[in-house]
Every structure is written in structure tokens, then in C-alpha cells.
Write a protein that holds these residues in place. Structure first.
Motif, PDB file in Angstrom:
ATOM      1  N   ILE A 298      68.430-105.001  59.017  1.00  0.00           N
ATOM      2  CA  ILE A 298      67.479-103.892  59.211  1.00  0.00           C
ATOM      3  C   ILE A 298      66.440-104.305  60.244  1.00  0.00           C
ATOM      4  N   THR A 299      66.347-103.533  61.302  1.00  0.00           N
ATOM      5  CA  THR A 299      65.367-103.849  62.360  1.00  0.00           C
ATOM      6  C   THR A 299      64.155-102.909  62.331  1.00  0.00           C
ATOM      7  N   GLY A 300      64.212-101.864  61.543  1.00  0.00           N
ATOM      8  CA  GLY A 300      63.097-100.907  61.464  1.00  0.00           C
ATOM      9  C   GLY A 300      63.493 -99.705  60.642  1.00  0.00           C
ATOM     10  N   GLY A 301      62.743 -98.561  60.793  1.00  0.00           N
ATOM     11  CA  GLY A 301      63.083 -97.361  60.060  1.00  0.00           C
ATOM     12  C   GLY A 301      62.393 -96.116  60.630  1.00  0.00           C
ATOM     13  N   VAL A 302      62.960 -94.938  60.421  1.00  0.00           N
ATOM     14  CA  VAL A 302      62.386 -93.642  60.857  1.00  0.00           C
ATOM     15  C   VAL A 302      62.398 -92.710  59.661  1.00  0.00           C
ATOM     16  N   LEU A 303      61.401 -91.729  59.644  1.00  0.00           N
ATOM     17  CA  LEU A 303      61.353 -90.747  58.559  1.00  0.00           C
ATOM     18  C   LEU A 303      62.582 -89.858  58.594  1.00  0.00           C
ATOM     19  N   ASP A 304      63.041 -89.551  57.385  1.00  0.00           N
ATOM     20  CA  ASP A 304      64.187 -88.658  57.270  1.00  0.00           C
ATOM     21  C   ASP A 304      63.684 -87.244  57.522  1.00  0.00           C
ATOM     22  N   PRO A 305      64.131 -86.587  58.586  1.00  0.00           N
ATOM     23  CA  PRO A 305      63.609 -85.239  58.876  1.00  0.00           C
ATOM     24  C   PRO A 305      63.970 -84.233  57.793  1.00  0.00           C
ATOM     25  N   ASP A 306      65.030 -84.435  57.105  1.00  0.00           N
ATOM     26  CA  ASP A 306      65.423 -83.491  56.065  1.00  0.00           C
ATOM     27  C   ASP A 306      64.641 -83.712  54.781  1.00  0.00           C
ATOM     28  N   GLN A 307      64.251 -84.917  54.517  1.00  0.00           N
ATOM     29  CA  GLN A 307      63.516 -85.236  53.285  1.00  0.00           C
ATOM     30  C   GLN A 307      62.526 -86.352  53.610  1.00  0.00           C
ATOM     31  N   THR A 309      59.813 -87.344  52.285  1.00  0.00           N
ATOM     32  CA  THR A 309      59.246 -88.140  51.188  1.00  0.00           C
ATOM     33  C   THR A 309      60.271 -88.253  50.058  1.00  0.00           C
ATOM     34  N   ARG A 310      59.978 -89.240  49.186  1.00  0.00           N
ATOM     35  CA  ARG A 310      60.848 -89.438  48.029  1.00  0.00           C
ATOM     36  C   ARG A 310      59.979 -89.841  46.855  1.00  0.00           C
ATOM     37  N   GLN A 311      60.383 -89.402  45.675  1.00  0.00           N
ATOM     38  CA  GLN A 311      59.625 -89.687  44.466  1.00  0.00           C
ATOM     39  C   GLN A 311      59.839 -91.134  44.044  1.00  0.00           C
ATOM     40  N   ILE A 312      58.679 -91.784  43.755  1.00  0.00           N
ATOM     41  CA  ILE A 312      58.780 -93.179  43.318  1.00  0.00           C
ATOM     42  C   ILE A 312      58.186 -93.368  41.931  1.00  0.00           C
ATOM     43  N   GLY A 313      57.553 -92.293  41.322  1.00  0.00           N
ATOM     44  CA  GLY A 313      57.000 -92.450  40.002  1.00  0.00           C
ATOM     45  C   GLY A 313      56.209 -91.230  39.581  1.00  0.00           C
ATOM     46  N   VAL A 314      55.640 -91.267  38.339  1.00  0.00           N
ATOM     47  CA  VAL A 314      54.859 -90.161  37.778  1.00  0.00           C
ATOM     48  C   VAL A 314      53.630 -90.759  37.117  1.00  0.00           C
ATOM     49  N   VAL A 315      52.454 -90.124  37.352  1.00  0.00           N
ATOM     50  CA  VAL A 315      51.223 -90.556  36.679  1.00  0.00           C
ATOM     51  C   VAL A 315      51.278 -90.054  35.250  1.00  0.00           C
ATOM     52  N   GLN A 316      51.186 -90.969  34.284  1.00  0.00           N
ATOM     53  CA  GLN A 316      51.395 -90.615  32.888  1.00  0.00           C
ATOM     54  C   GLN A 316      50.320 -89.674  32.359  1.00  0.00           C
ATOM     55  N   SER A 317      49.066 -89.872  32.799  1.00  0.00           N
ATOM     56  CA  SER A 317      47.972 -89.053  32.240  1.00  0.00           C
ATOM     57  C   SER A 317      47.991 -87.622  32.762  1.00  0.00           C
ATOM     58  N   PRO A 325      56.880 -92.341  51.713  1.00  0.00           N
ATOM     59  CA  PRO A 325      57.692 -91.936  52.873  1.00  0.00           C
ATOM     60  C   PRO A 325      59.159 -92.323  52.668  1.00  0.00           C
ATOM     61  N   ASN A 326      60.017 -91.423  53.010  1.00  0.00           N
ATOM     62  CA  ASN A 326      61.453 -91.647  52.882  1.00  0.00           C
ATOM     63  C   ASN A 326      61.997 -91.994  54.267  1.00  0.00           C
ATOM     64  N   THR A 327      62.197 -93.284  54.476  1.00  0.00           N
ATOM     65  CA  THR A 327      62.639 -93.738  55.803  1.00  0.00           C
ATOM     66  C   THR A 327      64.118 -94.084  55.768  1.00  0.00           C
TER      67      THR A 327
END
Length: 478
Positions: A298-307, A309-317, A325-327
Motif C-alpha cells: 500500500i503506497t497511499g489511499g483516495v476517498l471512495d467516491p461512491d461511499q 465514509t464508513r461506520q466504525i462504531g456507535v456511541v452507547q449513550s 473516511p472510507n479510503t
């Protein structure tokens, strides 16, 4: 020029033929057998194996170092180590490493194993010495047997010459009417019997020469021969010692006792080695590893134009969704081979302690088993001492008996010689017949042969006593 070449070839062939037809002395036969006899060579191999065992024991003190390397290809549905996605692909991975280990403590087994190897080498040397003593005696016995057979033939030829002379005189007396024709027939019968005995004696010479050559490891039986000379009796002063003095010296010098003592020491060392298994062992280790892969990096990354962002968690309260960012990773060529090895290397080192707790009584049983072997070795040592005492006593008694038999044979031979001379004088003047004359001559021949047999039997048995008295085999005098 051709004549000179032909002459050189003939001289060379003549020298080779002369070398092949050399006559061997007893000393040459013994020395040659000690180097070339098959049984001696086999025992030498045991000495060589014991030396290898000693080097094995020394090797236990040296660290174990091993290197390994592998380069493997894998084709099929596998995880892409770069993206983490399962896909059909062909991957190549290289790995290499070096490991080292050293035993720091093992219940002193290494030291005891080295001591055992040294004892084993000593025991092998004693076995080689005993084998050389045995072969030297076998060679001496076979050599003296050849010499006896040759001198036996000489006696028969000498007596046959006398018979031929008597045959001529008897023929003249029969022709003159002084003696009956039956006397002539008796002399001719004696002549025929002597020729048959000479043929058998010649066969015995060839058979005994072959037996001696086989002991020496020589296969050219046809050209093998020995020096024909009379051997005097040397070393009979050894019998001035008491039999118990010879026995005590034999116990200190003979290899049989030394071998049994060495085997007892080996058995005791095996007990110590088995007991060492009760103790813990401590080892040190060191490992170095590195790897390289042909996979893209892997030499780098670019944002996925179709998506984007991506979910990484939920605040419990608040149940609020956490995004990132979804790269999409950008792949490049793998790093150079040497650079990957440099970046991916690593080491590990430390100590390993093993404490024996329970192994099904295997160690205890091995100790008991070796203790039984110690008792067996002690009995074998005791038996070896008893056997040596019996053998020395037998050899000493045989030598004294052989000397008395030799003296008696000389007296008998001298008496029969005078009787034969008297019978010859009576036969020449017609006072006895051919049968009585032949019987007198046969008795004289037998006493001559018996005197020779008694002499060489005494020489051989005397050498056996000398060996038991500690005289080295190469120092025996004949």
C-alpha cells in the motif's frame, strides 16, 4: 633402443618374481599378520569407532547452530495480506532464519558421556592388544607346524636314502646267493611305504603353508614359503618363576583382565548417566528470522467516491453513529528484496528449563537396569580372573610337561639311533633279516619325528607362558 626396453622389462619381471618368491621368517610373518590379518583389521575398526564416539561426546559441548530458508508459491483462494480480501491469486513468500542452542546444564551428562567415551577407547585398545597377542600365537603355531612338516619330510628323505643304499646292497647279496629273495622284497616294500609317506608329508607342507598364508592375509599360495632353519629354545628361564608368580604378573599385564575392568568401569558410568536424568536441564537459545514477499504494498489511499465514509462504531449513550473516511488503498510495487529483509527481521532469545517430574518410572528402571549390568560386569571380571588363573596354570604345566617330553624324546631318539646302527651292522653281515632291519629303521624314524614334534611343541608352549608373563608379542624370541 628396443633391445634396451626389452631388457628393462625382463629385469623388472625378474625382480617382481623374486619378490613374490621370497621366503618369510617367523618374525616377518608375525609383524605382517599384526598389520594385515583380517581379524586384527576388524578390531582396529572397533578402535576407530570408539574414537568417533569420543568426538561425539566432545560435540555435546558445542552449540547447535541451524539455518533455514524457504521460498514458496501459493495459488488459489487466499487472503490478500495487503487488503485483507479473499481472492484467487498466486502469492510468493520468502522466509529465512538462524537458530542456535546451547545446553548449560544437563545433570553433568555431557561430562560423564565424555568420560565414558574415553573408557570405551581404552577398552578398544585392550581388545586390540589381546587380538594381536592371539594372532601372534596363531601365526607362531602355524609357522612351527610348517617347519615341523618340512623337517619331517627331510627325515623321511634321509631315511629313504638309507633304504635305497640298503636296496642296492641287498640286491647284490641276493644275486650272490647270500640272502633270500624275501629280504629284497621286504626292502622294496619299505621303499614303497616311504615314498607314500613322503607324498603325504609334502601334502601336509602345502596345507600348513596355505593355513599360514591365510592368517597373514596372503592369497598367493603358490609362491608363499618360509625360511627353512632350525629354531633354538629361548626363554626357558621363564619357568624358573613359580606358577603363582606368573599368575600375579599376568593379572597385572594381560589384556583379558584390563578389558573386564574397563567393562566394569563402563557399566558404572552408565549408572551415573542414567541417574543424571533425575536432574533438570537448562538450555539457552537464540533465534533470528526475517521474511520477504512478492505481494504489492500500500503506497497511499483516495476517498471512495461512491461511499466516502464508513461506520466504525456507535456511541452507547446517544446511539450516535461514528464514521471515518472510507479510503481505497493505492497499491504499488513491493520493496526491494534486501530492504524487505532488513525491515522485517527480528530476534528471540532466552532460557528453557525442563524439570523431570514423572515419566512412567522410565528413568528409575533404566538406573536399576544399569545397576544390574554393573553386577554382571563384576561377575565377568571375577570370571576373567579365574579363567586367567586356570589358563596360566595350564600353560605353565604344559610348558614344563613339554620340556620333559622333549628331553625324553631326545633320549629315545638317541637310543633308537644306536639300535638302528647296530641293526645295520648286523644286517650287513647277514645276522638279521630285512624285516627286523626295516622295523629298526622305522622306530628310529618315528623317534626322530617325535623329537621334532616335542621340540616345536615346547617352543610354542614356552611362548604362551612368556606372553602371560607380560613379554610384548614383538619381543618374543625364537
Amino acid at each position: 633402443m628396443k633391445n634396451y626396453s626389452l631388457l628393462a622389462i625382463l629385469l623388472l619381471f625378474s625382480s617382481l618374481l623374486t619378490a613374490q618368491q621370497k621366503e618369510w621368517t617367523l618374525e616377518e610373518c608375525v609383524n605382517y599378520a599384526l598389520e594385515n590379518n583380517i581379524q586384527v583389521k576388524q578390531t582396529m575398526l572397533d578402535v576407530e569407532l570408539s574414537e568417533i564416539e569420543k568426538r561425539d561426546a566432545l560435540g555435546n559441548f558445542i552449540p547447535n547452530i541451524n539455518a533455514q530458508a524457504s521460498n514458496a508459491w501459493n495459488t488459489g483462494l487466499t487472503q490478500n495480506v495487503t487488503t485483507g480480501i479473499l481472492q484467487n491469486q498466486t502469492t510468493r513468500n520468502f522466509s529465512a532464519g538462524v537458530s542456535a542452542g546451547l545446553t548449560l546444564f544437563d545433570g553433568l551428562r555431557n561430562f560423564k558421556q565424555l568420560q565414558r567415551a574415553k573408557l570405551s577407547r581404552i577398552a578398544s585398545d585392550y581388545s586390540l592388544d589381546k587380538m594381536k597377542d592371539d594372532i601372534a600365537l596363531f601365526v607362531a603355531d602355524s609357522y612351527l607346524q610348517v617347519l615341523f612338516n618340512k623337517q619331517n619330510l627331510a627325515v623321511l628323505k634321509s631315511q629313504n636314502q638309507v633304504t635305497q643304499e640298503q636296496l642296492g646292497r641287498t640286491q647284490e647279496l641276493v644275486d650272490a646267493g647270500v640272502l633270500p629273495e624275501g629280504d629284497l622284497l621286504e626292502i622294496r616294500a619299505t621303499m614303497a611305504d616311504e615314498k607314500q609317506r613322503m607324498i603325504l608329508a609334502e601334502n601336509q607342507i602345502q596345507i600348513s603353508l596355505i593355513n599360514l598364508a591365510q592368517l597373514l592375509g596372503i592369497r598367493d599360495y603358490q609362491n608363499f614359503n618360509i625360511v627353512e632353519r632350525d629354531y633354538d629354545i629361548f626363554g626357558n628361564e621363564i619357568l624358573d618363576n613359580t606358577v603363582y608368580g606368573v599368575i600375579n604378573t599376568a593379572k597385572e599385564e594381560r589384556s583379558e583382565i584390563k578389558i573386564a575392568e574397563a567393562n566394569k568401569d563402563l557399566a558404572e558410568m552408565d549408572v551415573d548417566l542414567a541417574k543424571a536424568a533425575y536432574l533438570p536441564t537448562l538450555n539457552a537459545f537464540f533465534n533470528y528470522n526475517t521474511r520477504e514477499s512478492g505481494q504489492a504494498r500500500i503506497t497511499g489511499g483516495v476517498l471512495d467516491p461512491d461511499q466516502p465514509t464508513r461506520q466504525i462504531g456507535v456511541v452507547q449513550s446517544s446511539n450516535e453513529i461514528v464514521v471515518a473516511p472510507n479510503t481505497i488503498p493505492t497499491l504499488g510495487s513491493p520493496l526491494p528484496f534486501m530492504e524487505q529483509l532488513y525491515r522485517n527481521d527480528g530476534i528471540s532469545y532466552g532460557f528453557q528449563l525442563n524439570v523431570p517430574i514423572l515419566n512412567g518410572f522410565a528413568t528409575r528402571n533404566q538406573v536399576k537396569r544399569n545397576e544390574v549390568n554393573v553386577k554382571r560386569a563384576e561377575f565377568q571380571l571375577e570370571q576373567a580372573e579365574l579363567d586367567l588363573e586356570a589358563n596360566v596354570y595350564q600353560a605353565y604345566t604344559d610348558a614344563n610337561g613339554a620340556f620333559e617330553a622333549y628331553e625324553a624324546a631326545l633320549v629315545a631318539s638317541e637310543a633308537q639311533k644306536r639300535a638302528f646302527e647296530y641293526a645295520t651292522e648286523r644286517y650287513d653281515v647277514g645276522l638279521t633279516n630285512a624285516f627286523d632291519f626295516s622295523q629298526a629303521k622305522i622306530r628310529y624314524e618315528n623317534t626322530q619325528i617325535e623329537a621334532l614334534r616335542a621340540k616345536y611343541d615346547y617352543i610354542f608352549k614356552l611362548k604362551v607362558v612368556e606372553l602371560y608373563f607380560g613379554i610384548p608379542v614383538r619381543d618374543l624370541k625364537f
